[in-house]
Enzyme design. Structure first.
Site, PDB file in Angstrom:
ATOM      1  N   GLY A   1       0.832  -1.198   0.000  1.00 51.27           N
ATOM      2  CA  GLY A   1       0.000   0.000   0.000  1.00 51.27           C
ATOM      3  C   GLY A   1       0.861   1.241   0.000  1.00 51.27           C
ATOM      4  O   GLY A   1       2.096   1.181   0.063  1.00 51.27           O
TER       5      GLY A   1
ATOM      6  N   GLU B   1       5.292   4.409   1.795  1.00 51.61           N
ATOM      7  CA  GLU B   1       4.745   3.178   1.240  1.00 51.61           C
ATOM      8  C   GLU B   1       4.956   2.039   2.224  1.00 51.61           C
ATOM      9  O   GLU B   1       5.807   2.115   3.126  1.00 51.61           O
ATOM     10  CB  GLU B   1       5.434   2.846  -0.093  1.00 51.61           C
TER      11      GLU B   1
ATOM     12  N   PHE C   1       2.820  10.083   2.602  1.00 52.05           N
ATOM     13  CA  PHE C   1       4.214  10.279   2.974  1.00 52.05           C
ATOM     14  C   PHE C   1       5.079   9.029   2.826  1.00 52.05           C
ATOM     15  O   PHE C   1       6.261   9.067   3.128  1.00 52.05           O
ATOM     16  CB  PHE C   1       4.316  10.768   4.421  1.00 52.05           C
TER      17      PHE C   1
ATOM     18  N   ASP D   1      -9.088   2.194  13.907  1.00 52.04           N
ATOM     19  CA  ASP D   1      -9.390   1.560  12.617  1.00 52.04           C
ATOM     20  C   ASP D   1      -9.388   0.040  12.749  1.00 52.04           C
ATOM     21  O   ASP D   1      -8.837  -0.667  11.906  1.00 52.04           O
ATOM     22  CB  ASP D   1      -8.376   2.015  11.560  1.00 52.04           C
TER      23      ASP D   1
END
Length: 809
Positions: free
Chosen positions: A523, A529, A527, A665
């Site tokens: 992903g 990866e 700022f 999350d």
């Protein structure tokens, strides 16, 4: 504090006004069946025309369904032979619409009329010049209509129409007079897609059977729209279809790589205007046993004016050779401005099949509000400004003179008798004022307090809440929200805890970059990866309290979070703080920070990665034990294993909550699966394109997992352990449905937000996630307790963990 609240509510006013302008939404095909305005008058008289009319009292403007004005309908002046008659009633919708249903009625006129059309045809146009005859999926043009003058007959359009102009054309003979009243049903076509062109679909021979993979409802020669935009997604088995009496392969448009020497299929999409594109979703077949797979790579070019941009974007989805289900592949378009997009889809096997392609775009700055509505809009805005200013004055007055700063405004709602009673204000007046305040407060906070907080990179204050004396609580203190390399917050940390962490050295070792081997990109964010890598010899760099279940000298799969070299100073500081936090998390059900690469740029942190990937993908590839799994020979997961995994998630969250950490999350996409159904909680699901549909995007920037969020997180911006408990209930529901659908899949994002208002009002109109078929009653009761309106009545993670242990199968 008074100044802070004043600024907050003034900002809330600004954001509320900004959001009064309608924003583009993803088209919901299943609910796109609203009347478009013939009967209710939203379609103006000037937008209704006809080829002819009997008289002024049977003109086109009287052809409105269920209306009796004039002589009760539109009636053409019929002349000539029946086969040469081309009478029509035309409607201009002013913009492209997705039309799924039509309704017709004859002329009744209080019993004095008895004229109706027994059959009719439809023609449509997107530009007003090129007219297309509608045909159903079997190629038939004529639609059966009315049998009397007063009953309304509704007909589904299969396939649906994408058009601005519609013509109803009665099929006329001279045995009776014809009159019509009509209505259109659908919604605005927000994709803005006007046409696409693609290679002609091809034919497959399978076990002696012909599979026809052509675009059978395509409405153009070189440019048009067809099955890729008809709202119907193909089944997992492409030889079957949702539609009866059609040929095998009907749902898909497909091509074989033998016909394309360059290895790809090119499709060009043209739009109504220049748009700011965020994503493209492609529904692909993946029946790999028949040599059909999703595309290996897609390369997209953009044209904003007359020239194509030189630099395309490229995306490679993760190949799946385990789950044969058809699926949407989401491709990020990175907010490119374009009026046309040309995409090259590369084959990964012999066949490639698509059934639907949709585009999502952000705000278009050139899109103007209709002048006819400007005065009404300005008047409404002025009235709302006065109301909100009065509300803000009342709020500040309450705060200053009644010392209510420590209490949540929600404590004032619901029961007038619970309000503090100033001597000079009658109870009835006070209730009336605060009812207005309550309604406005919800709207302000839906659009500001949470959304604007989520879209900023700076630290914020959470509204104070009442807590038990002496019990530490996340929301009592300033909150440090770390941006993280992927653009999403890592675990939210109380400022007090962050201060304690900042005084300690990071207890992780430097790892040589040369021992990392890149496997794939998991992903990316604003700022940095996240990469999946193999690490050689990382066991030697670990704490003594941690051990890998691998053979000595064997490489280990790890996730590497990498900060971009051009990241700003704030992002760099957040990255270092995230390392400090992660280094302190040591629990068997939380992903561990293994090592770092800090000696040179790009900065990297290396965390565990589990060989079975994330829980969402893992469960979606499996079936519950039972007859269906036996017949399909699909891999299974038992209820006992599901329960074991849920207990581990509860245990990991119990550990985080003991440190006053809030995840924000929690979902199956953020839980990783190892050997023997081991679960570890992670935090980078937000960065994966695969899950972009799980997040609600605010003005093209912040993304929020609203289907997993508690009502107070959405409406008030409050994130606590109790809101994590809510998300755990949703995660448990995902697991027991084997992640086959999104939570609240029947609701749009906006309806999900509206539903949180029902939780707030608590008038028993809120919608709960239903009990999954394989979910025992005690476990569903636990889910419902996680979704309790009152945060104090939700169980703690310690209680959840204990309950799951007690009801172990």
């Amino acid at each position: 504090m008074v100044y802070y609240n004043k600024r907050k509510y003034l900002s809330a006013l600004f954001f509320l006004l900004k959001h009064l302008i309608p924003q583009p939404n993803l088209l919901q095909f299943s609910v796109c069946r609203s009347p478009l305005g013939m009967s209710r008058g939203q379609i103006l008289d000037e937008d209704i025309s006809a080829s002819s009319q009997w008289s002024d009292s049977t003109a086109a403007k009287y052809g409105r369904l269920d209306c009796e004005e004039g002589d009760g309908a539109w009636c053409p002046e019929i002349a000539g032979e029946p086969e040469n008659i081309n009478e029509f009633l035309q409607i201009d919708l002013r913009s492209l619409h997705f039309i799924t249903l039509v309704g017709t009625q004859g002329r009744h006129a209080g019993g004095i009329g008895n004229e109706f059309a027994q059959t009719y045809k439809i023609k449509y146009s997107r530009d007003g010049s090129r007219w297309i005859s509608w045909r159903n999926r079997q190629g038939k043009e004529v639609i059966e209509a009315n049998r009397n003058a007063y009953d309304i007959v509704l007909k589904d359009l299969e396939p649906p129409i994408i058009a601005r102009f519609i013509r109803f054309m009665p099929v006329i003979d001279h045995s009776m007079n014809v009159c019509m009243r009509v209505e259109l049903y659908g919604c605005e076509w927000l994709d803005g897609l006007v046409s696409y062109n693609s290679p002609v679909g091809q034919q497959m021979t399978l076990n002696g059977q012909y599979i026809y993979l052509n675009d059978s409802v395509y409405d153009g020669a070189m440019k048009g729209l067809g099955q890729l935009t008809d709202g119907m997604c193909g089944l997992d088995d492409f030889t079957h279809s949702h539609v009866y009496n059609v040929w095998p392969g009907y749902d898909y448009v497909g091509w074989t790589n033998e016909s394309f020497s360059n290895g790809y299929v090119e499709i060009m999409f043209e739009f109504d205007r220049t748009r700011n594109f965020t994503t493209m979703k492609v529904h692909c077949n993946n029946m790999f046993s028949r040599r059909v797979k999703t595309f290996q790579k897609v390369v997209c070019y953009f044209r904003s004016e007359s020239d194509w941009e030189a630099t395309p974007i490229s995306f490679s989805p993760v190949m799946d050779d385990v789950n044969p289900s058809a699926r949407f592949v989401t491709v990020s378009l990175y907010n490119h401005m374009a009026s046309a997009i040309k995409c090259q889809y590369y084959f990964s096997d012999i066949w490639m099949m698509f059934s639907e392609i949709t585009f999502q775009s952000g705000d278009d700055p050139t899109h103007k509000v209709d002048d006819s509505n400007t005065r009404i809009l300005i008047g409404c805005l002025v009235a709302i400004i006065f109301i909100l200013v009065a509300i803000i004055v009342i709020i500040l007055w309450r705060q200053v003179w009644q010392k209510m700063l420590e209490k949540s405004p929600l404590a004032w709602f619901g029961n007038c008798q619970s309000f503090p009673r100033p001597q000079r204000i009658p109870v009835s007046s006070r209730c009336g004022v605060w009812n207005i305040y309550a309604i406005s407060y919800i709207h302000i906070h839906v659009y500001f307090v949470y959304f604007s907080a989520a879209s900023t990179n700076t630290s914020s204050k959470s509204p104070p809440v009442s807590v038990q004396e002496g019990v530490p609580h996340y929301a009592e203190a300033d909150i440090v929200n770390l941006q993280g390399v992927t653009g999403g917050n890592t675990y939210a940390v109380p400022a007090l805890t962050m201060d304690l962490l900042s005084g300690k050295d990071v207890a992780v070792e430097e790892f040589p970059r040369k021992l990392l081997t890149f496997k794939e990109k998991l992903g990316e964010g604003q700022f940095g990866e996240v990469h999946l890598c193999e690490a050689e010899g990382i066991q030697d760099f670990m704490d003594e309290d941690f051990s890998f279940d691998v053979i000595e000298n064997q490489t280990v799969l790890v996730a590497v979070k990498m900060l971009r070299t051009d990241a700003n100073k704030n992002a760099r500081n957040d990255f270092l703080k995230e390392i400090k936090i992660m280094s302190r998390l040591k629990d068997p059900n939380i992903i561990r920070l293994l090592a770092v690469c800090m000696s040179s740029d790009p900065l990297c942190m290396i965390t565990e990665y589990m060989e079975n990937g994330d829980l969402n993908q893992f469960l979606s590839r499996h079936e519950p034990e039972g007859m269906i799994a036996l017949l399909s020979n699909a891999p299974t997961v038992s209820y006992s294993n599901l329960h074991h995994m849920a207990t581990q998630i509860a245990s990991g969250m119990k550990y985080l909550s003991s440190l006053n950490f809030v995840h924000r999350d929690l979902a199956t996409r953020n839980c990783l699966v190892g050997k023997n159904f081991t679960i570890k909680i992670a935090d980078f699901g937000m960065s994966r394109n695969l899950y972009s549909g799980d997040y609600y995007r605010i003005q093209g920037r912040a993304v929020l997992p609203i289907r997993w969020m508690s009502w107070e997180s959405i409406l008030l911006g409050k994130f606590t352990t109790s809101s994590d408990v809510w998300a755990f209930g949703v995660t448990l529901w995902e697991m027991l449905t084997f992640c086959k659908e999104q939570p609240y899949s029947q609701l749009s994002d906006e309806q999900v937000i509206e539903n949180t208002g029902e939780f707030f009002r608590d008038q028993r109109r809120q919608i709960y996630l239903p009990q999954p078929p394989m979910c025992p009653d005690p476990v569903y009761k636990l889910m419902l307790s996680c979704w309790h309106r009152n945060t104090k009545e939700r169980p703690s993670f310690q209680e959840i963990h204990h309950t799951l242990l007690d009801c172990k199968p």
